[in-house]
Design an enzyme around this catalytic site. Structure first.
Site, PDB file in Angstrom:
ATOM      1  N   ASP A  30      63.482  20.579-115.495  1.00 18.27           N
ATOM      2  CA  ASP A  30      62.614  19.469-115.914  1.00 18.27           C
ATOM      3  C   ASP A  30      62.512  19.481-117.435  1.00 18.27           C
ATOM      4  OD1 ASP A  30      60.403  17.742-114.075  1.00 18.27           O
ATOM      5  OD2 ASP A  30      60.070  17.746-116.236  1.00 18.27           O
ATOM      6  N   THR A 119      65.902   6.970-105.479  1.00 16.00           N
ATOM      7  CA  THR A 119      66.172   5.658-104.882  1.00 16.00           C
ATOM      8  C   THR A 119      66.783   4.754-105.944  1.00 16.00           C
ATOM      9  OG1 THR A 119      64.322   5.973-103.397  1.00 16.00           O
ATOM     10  CG2 THR A 119      65.095   3.710-103.691  1.00 16.00           C
ATOM     11  N   LEU A 151      61.050  11.376 -97.502  1.00 16.16           N
ATOM     12  CA  LEU A 151      59.788  12.109 -97.402  1.00 16.16           C
ATOM     13  C   LEU A 151      58.622  11.236 -97.817  1.00 16.16           C
ATOM     14  CD1 LEU A 151      58.825  13.058-100.504  1.00 16.16           C
ATOM     15  CD2 LEU A 151      60.710  14.647-100.176  1.00 16.16           C
ATOM     16  N   LYS A 202      68.192   3.416 -97.573  1.00 13.64           N
ATOM     17  CA  LYS A 202      66.891   3.773 -98.164  1.00 13.64           C
ATOM     18  C   LYS A 202      66.014   2.537 -98.377  1.00 13.64           C
ATOM     19  CE  LYS A 202      63.683   5.855-100.307  1.00 13.64           C
ATOM     20  NZ  LYS A 202      62.795   6.788 -99.700  1.00 13.64           N
ATOM     21  N   PHE A 247      53.134   3.169 -87.856  1.00 11.01           N
ATOM     22  CA  PHE A 247      53.045   2.173 -88.930  1.00 11.01           C
ATOM     23  C   PHE A 247      52.530   0.827 -88.444  1.00 11.01           C
ATOM     24  CE2 PHE A 247      54.432   3.429 -93.157  1.00 11.01           C
ATOM     25  CZ  PHE A 247      54.521   4.793 -92.913  1.00 11.01           C
ATOM     26  N   LEU A 248      51.561   0.906 -87.553  1.00  9.71           N
ATOM     27  CA  LEU A 248      50.926  -0.320 -87.072  1.00  9.71           C
ATOM     28  C   LEU A 248      49.438  -0.307 -87.413  1.00  9.71           C
ATOM     29  CD1 LEU A 248      52.474  -0.973 -83.524  1.00  9.71           C
ATOM     30  CD2 LEU A 248      52.906  -2.230 -85.627  1.00  9.71           C
ATOM     31  N   CYS A 258      56.375   3.993-103.601  1.00  9.58           N
ATOM     32  CA  CYS A 258      57.639   3.602-102.968  1.00  9.58           C
ATOM     33  C   CYS A 258      57.668   2.186-102.430  1.00  9.58           C
ATOM     34  CB  CYS A 258      57.963   4.588-101.866  1.00  9.58           C
ATOM     35  SG  CYS A 258      57.908   6.286-102.455  1.00  9.58           S
ATOM     36  N   ARG A 325      49.156   5.606-107.517  1.00 13.99           N
ATOM     37  CA  ARG A 325      50.016   4.471-107.842  1.00 13.99           C
ATOM     38  C   ARG A 325      49.859   3.324-106.833  1.00 13.99           C
ATOM     39  NH1 ARG A 325      55.435   7.722-109.051  1.00 13.99           N
ATOM     40  NH2 ARG A 325      54.390   9.232-107.722  1.00 13.99           N
TER      41      ARG A 325
HETATM   42  C1  UGA Z   1      57.018   6.110 -98.008  1.00 12.38           C
HETATM   43  C2  UGA Z   1      57.811   6.250 -96.699  1.00 12.38           C
HETATM   44  O1  UGA Z   1      56.912   6.393 -95.595  1.00 12.38           O
HETATM   45  C3  UGA Z   1      58.755   7.448 -96.763  1.00 12.38           C
HETATM   46  O2  UGA Z   1      59.556   7.480 -95.581  1.00 12.38           O
HETATM   47  C4  UGA Z   1      59.664   7.301 -97.976  1.00 12.38           C
HETATM   48  O3  UGA Z   1      60.553   8.391 -98.102  1.00 12.38           O
HETATM   49  C5  UGA Z   1      58.790   7.228 -99.216  1.00 12.38           C
HETATM   50  O4  UGA Z   1      57.937   6.072 -99.111  1.00 12.38           O
HETATM   51  C6  UGA Z   1      59.678   7.141-100.438  1.00 12.38           C
HETATM   52  O5  UGA Z   1      60.427   6.170-100.562  1.00 12.38           O
HETATM   53  O6  UGA Z   1      59.711   8.085-101.218  1.00 12.38           O
HETATM   54  P1  UGA Z   1      54.778   7.184 -98.992  1.00 12.38           P
HETATM   55  O7  UGA Z   1      54.788   6.064 -99.973  1.00 12.38           O
HETATM   56  O8  UGA Z   1      54.558   8.557 -99.491  1.00 12.38           O
HETATM   57  O9  UGA Z   1      56.143   7.215 -98.133  1.00 12.38           O
HETATM   58  O10 UGA Z   1      53.582   6.921 -97.982  1.00 12.38           O
HETATM   59  P2  UGA Z   1      53.361   6.248 -96.555  1.00 12.38           P
HETATM   60  O11 UGA Z   1      52.740   7.242 -95.664  1.00 12.38           O
HETATM   61  O12 UGA Z   1      54.559   5.583 -96.065  1.00 12.38           O
HETATM   62  O13 UGA Z   1      52.239   5.166 -96.913  1.00 12.38           O
HETATM   63  C7  UGA Z   1      52.480   4.103 -97.803  1.00 12.38           C
HETATM   64  C8  UGA Z   1      51.319   3.143 -97.765  1.00 12.38           C
HETATM   65  O14 UGA Z   1      51.305   2.409 -96.551  1.00 12.38           O
HETATM   66  C9  UGA Z   1      49.934   3.783 -97.861  1.00 12.38           C
HETATM   67  O15 UGA Z   1      49.136   3.064 -98.772  1.00 12.38           O
HETATM   68  C10 UGA Z   1      49.373   3.688 -96.467  1.00 12.38           C
HETATM   69  O16 UGA Z   1      47.972   3.602 -96.443  1.00 12.38           O
HETATM   70  C11 UGA Z   1      50.003   2.397 -95.993  1.00 12.38           C
HETATM   71  N1  UGA Z   1      50.104   2.316 -94.520  1.00 12.38           N
HETATM   72  C12 UGA Z   1      50.911   3.149 -93.831  1.00 12.38           C
HETATM   73  C13 UGA Z   1      49.389   1.323 -93.844  1.00 12.38           C
HETATM   74  O17 UGA Z   1      48.647   0.527 -94.456  1.00 12.38           O
HETATM   75  N2  UGA Z   1      49.515   1.249 -92.491  1.00 12.38           N
HETATM   76  C14 UGA Z   1      50.310   2.079 -91.779  1.00 12.38           C
HETATM   77  O18 UGA Z   1      50.384   1.931 -90.537  1.00 12.38           O
HETATM   78  C15 UGA Z   1      51.016   3.053 -92.459  1.00 12.38           C
END
Ligand code: UGA
Length: 437
Positions: A30, A119, A151, A202, A247-248, A258, A325
């Site tokens: 880093d 990405t 992840l 991705k 994710f519902l 992301c 973020r």
């Molecule tokens: C997301 C993806 O889930 C990962 O698979 C991917 O690798 C990652 O982006 C990335 O590209 O690095 P992340 O952003 O850490 O991961 O978090 P998530 O758990 O996916 O949540 C993202 C957002 O969606 C959160 O604000 C969460 O509250 C919201 N969310 C998630 C909902 O509003 N409803 C859901 O049912 C699920």
């Protein structure tokens, strides 16, 4: 194998530590000296469950450095896990990736595989390969392969060690074999596809998930109007294996580093190629308006929030991370402040980052939920932390000046509020009005 990982953010550090835990000799690189010093002591600079523990257990297999010459010169595999932040037009900023590629081209002395984990827009691997070949100094063969990460923050270690899939994007035999070897001890399906397909997997995966959330949020909004309950609806939908029950969860919109970035990037990529990706565009629009949903609902009780005590529970974009973020709190808290509210925020790990993002001396940061809600005129929930979900809801009634709870993450069952004397609004479900309202 001798592996170097460039970048020690969520992607780089988690990848490096997980590879070390499988017996590889990993150098994590880093540019930030302070960060490197912290990691050399076995401390993770990011809050990620299980990461520090794994780091300490496998310190013998890990080296942390800022010296890229040393890190690249005899590495067999070099992972690039640096950030690709969003530019103002929505496209991905690849300057960090190119910076690393340039350093590799100047210093790599042996045949190696450069693996792009960051990405990146479709076609970037091809360009990076060409770029490295053009700038290469030493007489060695440098392959470039794509290996996107899947992840999620908060579950990053688990998602890496027990990945849903490992995508190896290359058309060539040697890098495919090397990566198969790197991931030999990972119990996950491994698929070998072309580089551009890997890059697209991705974006297509992340954007599909974002789309799924925006879809369910729109259904939730409609449920409120027609008197249905979104949780019952998604329960019924989820049994269909083609839909799935993940994710519902309806809420006040997705945040994080992301989904917002990757939806905009794909949208940008489409328009750059004279195409339009309408479904993704719609998902972005729905998400932007969803973030304001709760505050609109609260306006039923208060025209504005002037001189009101407003409690905010949770400010991170999701639980299990201190990352802010694109968090809904970043849009909502400034609106409350603008209105003249006295905002008190409770969050178990996010407040330090919040102070940096929204520096405002008027915000009060609280150590407990009780402190934040005492004498509050309204309480907003933006993150479904366990402490919030397990909170004794009778305390809202006992401690608040006017017990109005606006829950953006559906933390509680509606039944808990029936006859509680608390006004409870959530997403996609009926509002429970206390008798006093
Ligand atoms: C997301 C993806 O889930 C990962 O698979 C991917 O690798 C990652 O982006 C990335 O590209 O690095 P992340 O952003 O850490 O991961 O978090 P998530 O758990 O996916 O949540 C993202 C957002 O969606 C959160 O604000 C969460 O509250 C919201 N969310 C998630 C909902 O509003 N409803 C859901 O049912 C699920």
């Amino acid at each position: 194998m001798k592996i170097t990982v460039a970048g020690t953010g969520y992607v780089g550090l988690v990848t490096g530590v997980c590879l070390a835990s499988k017996g590889h000799q990993v150098t994590c690189l880093d540019v930030d000296e302070e960060k490197v010093k912290t990691m050399q002591k076995g401390i993770s600079p990011i809050y990620e469950p299980g990461l520090s523990e794994l780091m300490q257990e496998y310190m013998d297999n890990l080296t942390f450095t800022t010296d890229y010459t040393d890190a690249y010169k005899d590495a067999e595999v070099i992972f690039i896990g640096v950030g690709t932040p969003e530019k103002s037009d929505g496209s991905a900023n690849l300057s960090f990736v190119y910076q690393v590629a340039k350093q590799i081209a100047r210093t790599a002395e042996r045949d190696c595989v450069v693996v792009l984990k960051s990405t990146v827009p479709i076609g970037t691997n091809d360009k990076i390969e060409q770029y490295i070949h053009d700038k290469q100094i030493h007489d060695c063969r440098i392959y470039v392969a794509s290996n996107p990460e899947f992840l999620a923050q908060g579950t990053a270690v688990r998602d890496t060690l027990y990945a849903s899939r490992i995508v190896i994007g290359t058309d060539e035999k040697y890098p495919a074999e090397v990566l198969m070897h790197v991931y030999e001890k990972f119990d996950a399906p491994k698929i070998n596809v072309g580089r551009r397909s890997a890059e697209m997997i991705k974006y297509a995966s992340n954007d599909f998930l974002a789309l799924k959330i925006s879809y369910v949020n729109e259904i939730a909004n409609l449920c409120e109007t027609v008197g249905a309950n979104v949780e019952e609806v998604t329960l019924g939908m989820g049994y269909d294996k083609r839909i799935g029950n993940h994710f519902l969860n309806a809420g006040i919109g997705y945040g994080g580093s992301c989904f917002p970035k990757d939806t905009k990037a794909l949208s940008w990529l489409a328009s750059f190629n004279d195409k339009e990706i309408r479904t993704v565009k719609a998902a972005i629009e729905v998400n932007d308006s969803q973030k304001l949903k709760l505050i609109k609902k609260a306006r039923k009780y208060y025209d504005d929030f002037l001189f009101l005590n407003v409690a905010v529970l949770g400010c991170t974009f999701k639980p299990g991370t201190d990352d802010l973020r694109e968090a809904p709190s970043l849009v909502n808290v400034p609106l409350l402040l603008e209105d003249g509210a006295y905002v008190r925020i409770w969050d178990p790990v996010g407040t330090e980052n919040f102070k940096k993002r929204i520096p405002n001396g008027k915000i009060k940061y609280c150590d407990t939920i009780e402190e934040a809600i005492t004498d509050a005129d309204i309480c907003f929930i933006f993150t479904e932390w366990d402490e919030v979900c397990n909170f004794d809801i009778s305390k809202y009634k006992k401690l608040m000046r006017r017990p109005i709870v606006m829950d953006g993450r559906n933390c509680y069952a509606l039944e808990q509020f029936e006859g509680s004397g608390i006004t409870y609004g959530s997403i996609g479900r009926k509002t429970i009005n206390s008798t006093e309202e």
